[in-house]
Enzyme design. Structure first.
Site, PDB file in Angstrom:
ATOM      1  N   ASP A  33      11.952  63.362  63.005  1.00 42.65           N
ATOM      2  CA  ASP A  33      11.673  63.995  64.312  1.00 42.65           C
ATOM      3  C   ASP A  33      12.929  64.533  65.005  1.00 42.65           C
ATOM      4  O   ASP A  33      12.922  64.772  66.212  1.00 42.65           O
ATOM      5  CB  ASP A  33      10.940  63.028  65.269  1.00 42.65           C
ATOM      6  CG  ASP A  33       9.552  62.672  64.770  1.00 42.65           C
ATOM      7  OD1 ASP A  33       8.923  63.496  64.099  1.00 42.65           O
ATOM      8  OD2 ASP A  33       9.094  61.545  65.052  1.00 42.65           O
ATOM      9  N   MET A  35       1.099  62.321  56.416  1.00 40.92           N
ATOM     10  CA  MET A  35       1.547  60.954  56.698  1.00 40.92           C
ATOM     11  C   MET A  35       2.597  60.399  55.733  1.00 40.92           C
ATOM     12  O   MET A  35       2.833  59.204  55.701  1.00 40.92           O
ATOM     13  CB  MET A  35       0.338  60.006  56.743  1.00 40.92           C
ATOM     14  CG  MET A  35      -0.696  60.372  57.793  1.00 40.92           C
ATOM     15  SD  MET A  35       0.017  60.568  59.442  1.00 40.92           S
ATOM     16  CE  MET A  35       0.231  58.848  59.856  1.00 40.92           C
ATOM     17  N   GLU A  70      -4.667  71.123  74.364  1.00 43.59           N
ATOM     18  CA  GLU A  70      -3.894  71.970  75.287  1.00 43.59           C
ATOM     19  C   GLU A  70      -2.535  72.388  74.739  1.00 43.59           C
ATOM     20  O   GLU A  70      -1.971  73.363  75.203  1.00 43.59           O
ATOM     21  CB  GLU A  70      -3.688  71.240  76.621  1.00 43.59           C
ATOM     22  CG  GLU A  70      -4.972  71.044  77.394  1.00 43.59           C
ATOM     23  CD  GLU A  70      -4.745  70.381  78.747  1.00 43.59           C
ATOM     24  OE1 GLU A  70      -3.586  70.257  79.186  1.00 43.59           O
ATOM     25  OE2 GLU A  70      -5.755  69.980  79.361  1.00 43.59           O
ATOM     26  N   GLU A 116      -0.949  71.242  70.983  1.00 45.93           N
ATOM     27  CA  GLU A 116      -0.722  71.401  69.532  1.00 45.93           C
ATOM     28  C   GLU A 116      -1.389  72.646  68.952  1.00 45.93           C
ATOM     29  O   GLU A 116      -0.741  73.455  68.293  1.00 45.93           O
ATOM     30  CB  GLU A 116      -1.227  70.160  68.790  1.00 45.93           C
ATOM     31  CG  GLU A 116      -0.466  68.902  69.159  1.00 45.93           C
ATOM     32  CD  GLU A 116      -0.869  67.705  68.320  1.00 45.93           C
ATOM     33  OE1 GLU A 116      -1.080  67.851  67.110  1.00 45.93           O
ATOM     34  OE2 GLU A 116      -0.964  66.604  68.882  1.00 45.93           O
ATOM     35  N   HIS A 136       4.897  67.414  66.443  1.00 48.63           N
ATOM     36  CA  HIS A 136       4.917  66.024  66.918  1.00 48.63           C
ATOM     37  C   HIS A 136       4.199  65.975  68.269  1.00 48.63           C
ATOM     38  O   HIS A 136       4.462  66.821  69.128  1.00 48.63           O
ATOM     39  CB  HIS A 136       6.371  65.546  67.052  1.00 48.63           C
ATOM     40  CG  HIS A 136       6.455  64.114  67.432  1.00 48.63           C
ATOM     41  ND1 HIS A 136       6.256  63.098  66.522  1.00 48.63           N
ATOM     42  CD2 HIS A 136       6.669  63.519  68.630  1.00 48.63           C
ATOM     43  CE1 HIS A 136       6.361  61.939  67.150  1.00 48.63           C
ATOM     44  NE2 HIS A 136       6.607  62.165  68.432  1.00 48.63           N
ATOM     45  N   GLY A 188      -7.090  67.481  59.906  1.00 50.68           N
ATOM     46  CA  GLY A 188      -6.702  68.876  59.730  1.00 50.68           C
ATOM     47  C   GLY A 188      -7.061  69.808  60.874  1.00 50.68           C
ATOM     48  O   GLY A 188      -7.286  70.994  60.660  1.00 50.68           O
ATOM     49  N   THR A 189      -7.069  69.286  62.111  1.00 44.33           N
ATOM     50  CA  THR A 189      -7.388  70.191  63.223  1.00 44.33           C
ATOM     51  C   THR A 189      -6.264  71.200  63.468  1.00 44.33           C
ATOM     52  O   THR A 189      -6.527  72.330  63.873  1.00 44.33           O
ATOM     53  CB  THR A 189      -7.693  69.413  64.525  1.00 44.33           C
ATOM     54  OG1 THR A 189      -6.550  68.642  64.895  1.00 44.33           O
ATOM     55  CG2 THR A 189      -8.904  68.520  64.364  1.00 44.33           C
TER      56      THR A 189
HETATM   57  C1  GRF Z   1      -1.528  65.475  65.280  1.00 47.35           C
HETATM   58  O1  GRF Z   1      -1.554  64.748  66.466  1.00 47.35           O
HETATM   59  C2  GRF Z   1      -0.111  65.848  64.934  1.00 47.35           C
HETATM   60  O2  GRF Z   1       0.694  66.049  66.030  1.00 47.35           O
HETATM   61  C3  GRF Z   1       0.358  64.642  64.194  1.00 47.35           C
HETATM   62  O3  GRF Z   1      -0.774  64.169  63.483  1.00 47.35           O
HETATM   63  C4  GRF Z   1      -1.964  64.636  64.098  1.00 47.35           C
HETATM   64  C5  GRF Z   1      -2.712  65.421  63.047  1.00 47.35           C
HETATM   65  O4  GRF Z   1      -3.961  65.830  63.411  1.00 47.35           O
HETATM   66  N1  GRF Z   1       1.529  64.917  63.422  1.00 47.35           N
HETATM   67  P1  GRF Z   1      -4.756  66.867  62.495  1.00 47.35           P
HETATM   68  O5  GRF Z   1      -4.827  66.292  61.089  1.00 47.35           O
HETATM   69  O6  GRF Z   1      -4.056  68.177  62.548  1.00 47.35           O
HETATM   70  O7  GRF Z   1      -6.125  66.908  63.116  1.00 47.35           O
END
Ligand code: GRF
Length: 202
Positions: free
Chosen positions: A152, A92, A180, A182, A111, A14-15
């Site tokens: 996608d 997922m 950098e 997302e 993505h 969940g970052t």
């Molecule tokens: C990220 O790399 C996102 O692009 C992909 O899954 C990852 C999720 O990371 N769809 P987080 O759970 O947001 O840390």
């Protein structure tokens, strides 16, 4: 003006959710508000992040809900919370066409590559960065896009490029792309979409 009610769907760390909540707290998403975080795993750390922000959570664990039942439960939960916009952040489960239709044009995803490169079925998590390194690209990045039936393949909202460094491992590249690109573009794209949904073009 009422804020767009946002539901974030997560499966793991969940970052990206954190980046969105931080942006909201900093006043950078004035047209929207995260009202619900849904996870398909009880262990998703994203749930803790939501709780510490006082955001309501719901879990429909993969081990308890088969795919179709999970989707309908999630959909019912989104409706019950009045969610207007669905944000996938490391979620997922690939959504069915029926689900996408319910929220047509109102589901976003991020993505970890510059689509249409390194996207599609099987391209998730570290696989994306492994593929980018194997191809020898010098630049990769992240893409925020609308979700359609095509994995996608929906219209692109925002992209940011990230340099690939000599000696990068998939893990190193994954971290750099998150840091950098997302976490930078997702909150911004979200505000842009919320603003548009409220008909504000200024
Ligand atoms: C990220 O790399 C996102 O692009 C992909 O899954 C990852 C999720 O990371 N769809 P987080 O759970 O947001 O840390």
């Amino acid at each position: 003006m009422s804020k767009v009610k946002i539901a974030v769907l997560c499966s793991g760390g969940g970052t990206n959710l954190q980046a969105i909540l931080d942006a909201q707290a900093a006043g950078n998403i004035p047209h929207g508000e995260v009202v619900l975080v849904v996870a398909d795993s009880r262990e998703a750390f994203a749930l803790k992040r939501a709780e510490s922000f006082g955001v309501e959570t719901a879990v429909f664990d993969k081990r308890e809900y088969p795919r179709a039942a999970r989707e309908s439960a999630i959909l019912a939960c989104l409706k019950a919370h009045g969610a207007e916009l669905v944000v996938l952040a490391g979620f997922m489960t690939v959504l069915s066409a029926a689900f996408v239709k319910e929220y047509e044009g109102r589901i976003l995803n991020i993505h970890p590559a510059l689509l249409p490169s390194f996207g599609g079925v099987g391209m998730y998590g570290l696989h994306v960065h492994e593929a980018a390194l194997a191809r020898g690209v010098k630049v990769t990045g992240a893409t925020v896009h609308y979700v359609t039936e095509e994995c996608d393949g929906g219209p692109i909202i925002a992209q940011k490029a990230v340099e690939v460094m000599e000696g990068d491992t998939p893990e190193m590249l994954q971290q750099r792309v998150m840091r950098e690109a997302e976490w930078v573009i997702y909150p911004k794209a979200l505000e842009q979409v919320c603003k548009k949904m409220r008909g504000d073009t200024i």
